[in-house]
Design an enzyme around this catalytic site. Structure first.
Site, PDB file in Angstrom:
ATOM      1  N   LYS A  12       6.269  10.252  -0.033  1.00 27.66           N
ATOM      2  CA  LYS A  12       5.202   9.656  -0.845  1.00 27.66           C
ATOM      3  C   LYS A  12       4.303  10.742  -1.465  1.00 27.66           C
ATOM      4  O   LYS A  12       4.340  11.913  -1.054  1.00 27.66           O
ATOM      5  CB  LYS A  12       4.404   8.681   0.020  1.00 27.66           C
ATOM      6  N   TYR A  52       7.787  -2.382  -4.458  1.00 32.69           N
ATOM      7  CA  TYR A  52       7.039  -3.020  -3.372  1.00 32.69           C
ATOM      8  C   TYR A  52       6.861  -4.523  -3.597  1.00 32.69           C
ATOM      9  O   TYR A  52       5.943  -5.123  -3.046  1.00 32.69           O
ATOM     10  CB  TYR A  52       5.676  -2.335  -3.218  1.00 32.69           C
ATOM     11  N   PHE A  60      -3.437  -5.831  -0.132  1.00 32.71           N
ATOM     12  CA  PHE A  60      -3.450  -4.388  -0.410  1.00 32.71           C
ATOM     13  C   PHE A  60      -2.419  -3.976  -1.463  1.00 32.71           C
ATOM     14  O   PHE A  60      -2.215  -2.790  -1.702  1.00 32.71           O
ATOM     15  CB  PHE A  60      -3.223  -3.589   0.888  1.00 32.71           C
ATOM     16  N   ARG A  88      13.794   4.960  10.704  1.00 34.32           N
ATOM     17  CA  ARG A  88      12.565   4.247  11.070  1.00 34.32           C
ATOM     18  C   ARG A  88      11.971   4.877  12.339  1.00 34.32           C
ATOM     19  O   ARG A  88      10.752   5.043  12.443  1.00 34.32           O
ATOM     20  CB  ARG A  88      12.840   2.762  11.316  1.00 34.32           C
ATOM     21  N   THR A  94       4.162   1.464  11.376  1.00 34.91           N
ATOM     22  CA  THR A  94       3.325   1.205  10.206  1.00 34.91           C
ATOM     23  C   THR A  94       1.861   1.516  10.516  1.00 34.91           C
ATOM     24  O   THR A  94       1.175   2.179   9.722  1.00 34.91           O
ATOM     25  CB  THR A  94       3.487  -0.271   9.757  1.00 34.91           C
ATOM     26  N   ARG A 105       5.175  10.394  10.451  1.00 34.68           N
ATOM     27  CA  ARG A 105       3.841   9.901  10.090  1.00 34.68           C
ATOM     28  C   ARG A 105       2.751  10.514  10.959  1.00 34.68           C
ATOM     29  O   ARG A 105       1.664  10.829  10.478  1.00 34.68           O
ATOM     30  CB  ARG A 105       3.824   8.368  10.148  1.00 34.68           C
ATOM     31  N   ASN A 115       0.727   7.710   4.287  1.00 40.59           N
ATOM     32  CA  ASN A 115       1.518   7.847   5.509  1.00 40.59           C
ATOM     33  C   ASN A 115       2.827   8.626   5.285  1.00 40.59           C
ATOM     34  O   ASN A 115       3.789   8.486   6.031  1.00 40.59           O
ATOM     35  CB  ASN A 115       1.775   6.479   6.136  1.00 40.59           C
ATOM     36  N   HIS A 118       8.340   6.589   3.301  1.00 41.95           N
ATOM     37  CA  HIS A 118       8.861   5.214   3.356  1.00 41.95           C
ATOM     38  C   HIS A 118      10.293   5.287   3.837  1.00 41.95           C
ATOM     39  O   HIS A 118      11.030   6.199   3.476  1.00 41.95           O
ATOM     40  CB  HIS A 118       8.838   4.581   1.953  1.00 41.95           C
ATOM     41  N   GLU A 129      17.138  -0.815  -2.500  1.00 37.97           N
ATOM     42  CA  GLU A 129      16.236   0.279  -2.875  1.00 37.97           C
ATOM     43  C   GLU A 129      17.017   1.462  -3.465  1.00 37.97           C
ATOM     44  O   GLU A 129      16.577   2.073  -4.440  1.00 37.97           O
ATOM     45  CB  GLU A 129      15.405   0.695  -1.654  1.00 37.97           C
TER      46      GLU A 129
HETATM   47  P1  IDP Z   1       6.319   0.335   6.449  1.00 39.58           P
HETATM   48  O1  IDP Z   1       6.050   1.374   5.384  1.00 39.58           O
HETATM   49  O2  IDP Z   1       6.052   0.865   7.824  1.00 39.58           O
HETATM   50  O3  IDP Z   1       7.670  -0.318   6.315  1.00 39.58           O
HETATM   51  P2  IDP Z   1       5.216  -2.115   5.330  1.00 39.58           P
HETATM   52  O4  IDP Z   1       4.691  -3.262   6.138  1.00 39.58           O
HETATM   53  O5  IDP Z   1       6.530  -2.288   4.641  1.00 39.58           O
HETATM   54  O6  IDP Z   1       5.229  -0.834   6.260  1.00 39.58           O
HETATM   55  O7  IDP Z   1       4.102  -1.769   4.246  1.00 39.58           O
HETATM   56  C1  IDP Z   1       4.390  -0.941   3.147  1.00 39.58           C
HETATM   57  C2  IDP Z   1       3.272   0.067   2.987  1.00 39.58           C
HETATM   58  O8  IDP Z   1       2.076  -0.657   2.689  1.00 39.58           O
HETATM   59  C3  IDP Z   1       2.952   0.863   4.253  1.00 39.58           C
HETATM   60  O9  IDP Z   1       3.721   2.026   4.345  1.00 39.58           O
HETATM   61  C4  IDP Z   1       1.498   1.195   4.061  1.00 39.58           C
HETATM   62  O10 IDP Z   1       1.354   2.349   3.254  1.00 39.58           O
HETATM   63  C5  IDP Z   1       0.961   0.001   3.284  1.00 39.58           C
HETATM   64  N1  IDP Z   1       0.290  -0.980   4.153  1.00 39.58           N
HETATM   65  C6  IDP Z   1       0.852  -1.755   5.113  1.00 39.58           C
HETATM   66  N2  IDP Z   1      -0.066  -2.560   5.690  1.00 39.58           N
HETATM   67  C7  IDP Z   1      -1.238  -2.298   5.052  1.00 39.58           C
HETATM   68  C8  IDP Z   1      -2.583  -2.816   5.195  1.00 39.58           C
HETATM   69  O11 IDP Z   1      -2.877  -3.688   6.026  1.00 39.58           O
HETATM   70  N3  IDP Z   1      -3.529  -2.270   4.363  1.00 39.58           N
HETATM   71  C9  IDP Z   1      -3.239  -1.306   3.434  1.00 39.58           C
HETATM   72  N4  IDP Z   1      -1.992  -0.802   3.281  1.00 39.58           N
HETATM   73  C10 IDP Z   1      -1.009  -1.286   4.083  1.00 39.58           C
HETATM   74 MG    MG Z   2       8.414  -1.481   4.732  1.00 35.58          MG
END
Ligand code: IDP
Ligand code: MG
Length: 142
Positions: A12, A52, A60, A88, A94, A105, A115, A118, A129
């Site tokens: 990212k 996304y 968000f 993962r 997350t 992370r 973070n 992805h 993807e």
């Molecule tokens: P992941 O990246 O661990 O798979 P996802 O639930 O797919 O997590 O969410 C995608 C991205 O959205 C996360 O990497 C994070 O940057 C962001 N994100 C997830 N939950 C939140 C939130 O509650 N607030 C703000 N950003 C979030």
């Molecule tokens: Mg995800």
């Protein structure tokens, strides 16, 4: 589970701007995953929203897409045994409070948004993807 399973990875903008891509790639390769495609690109809002789309109804979503467009990213295809779950595990959770020691992370991320990486959450989503970012000729799955 295939020994040649593929997953999609995105380094990212936060990690690219901090020049962490080399360190992240080193961790990927020493973790038993092979990088079989890779390119740097700067996403626009259209691409970020498509990538996304699964999160389009989350509060968000706007912030997430703005962040993804804030600078260059590095898109990758990784291959290896159980690649989706393996990556993962290497990435980390997350939620920052759940980032385990030794995960990308934990080592390279800052917060929930910045973070560093992805990774696809299923083999089906990995295929989707990968197809957004790479043509067949760009993936060295041989
Ligand atoms: P992941 O990246 O661990 O798979 P996802 O639930 O797919 O997590 O969410 C995608 C991205 O959205 C996360 O990497 C994070 O940057 C962001 N994100 C997830 N939950 C939140 C939130 O509650 N607030 C703000 N950003 C979030
Ligand atoms: Mg995800």
């Amino acid at each position: 589970m295939s020994i040649r399973e593929k997953t999609f990875s995105l380094i990212k903008p936060d990690a690219v701007s901090k020049q962490l891509s080399g360190a992240i790639n080193n961790r990927i390769e020493t973790h038993g995953l092979q990088i079989i495609a890779q390119k740097m690109l700067w996403l626009d809002q259209y691409c970020a929203r498509m990538f996304y789309a699964v999160h389009k109804d989350r509060p968000f979503f706007g912030e997430l897409c703005d962040f993804l467009c804030s600078g260059p990213v590095i898109a990758q295809v990784l291959r290896g045994e159980n690649a989706v779950q393996k990556y993962r595990n290497l990435m980390g959770a997350t939620k920052p409070e759940e980032w385990a020691d030794g995960t990308l992370r934990k080592e390279f991320g800052e917060d929930l948004c910045k973070n560093a990486v992805h990774g696809s959450d299923s083999s089906e989503n990995a295929a989707l993807e990968i197809s957004l970012f790479f043509s067949g000729f760009e993936v060295f799955d041989c």
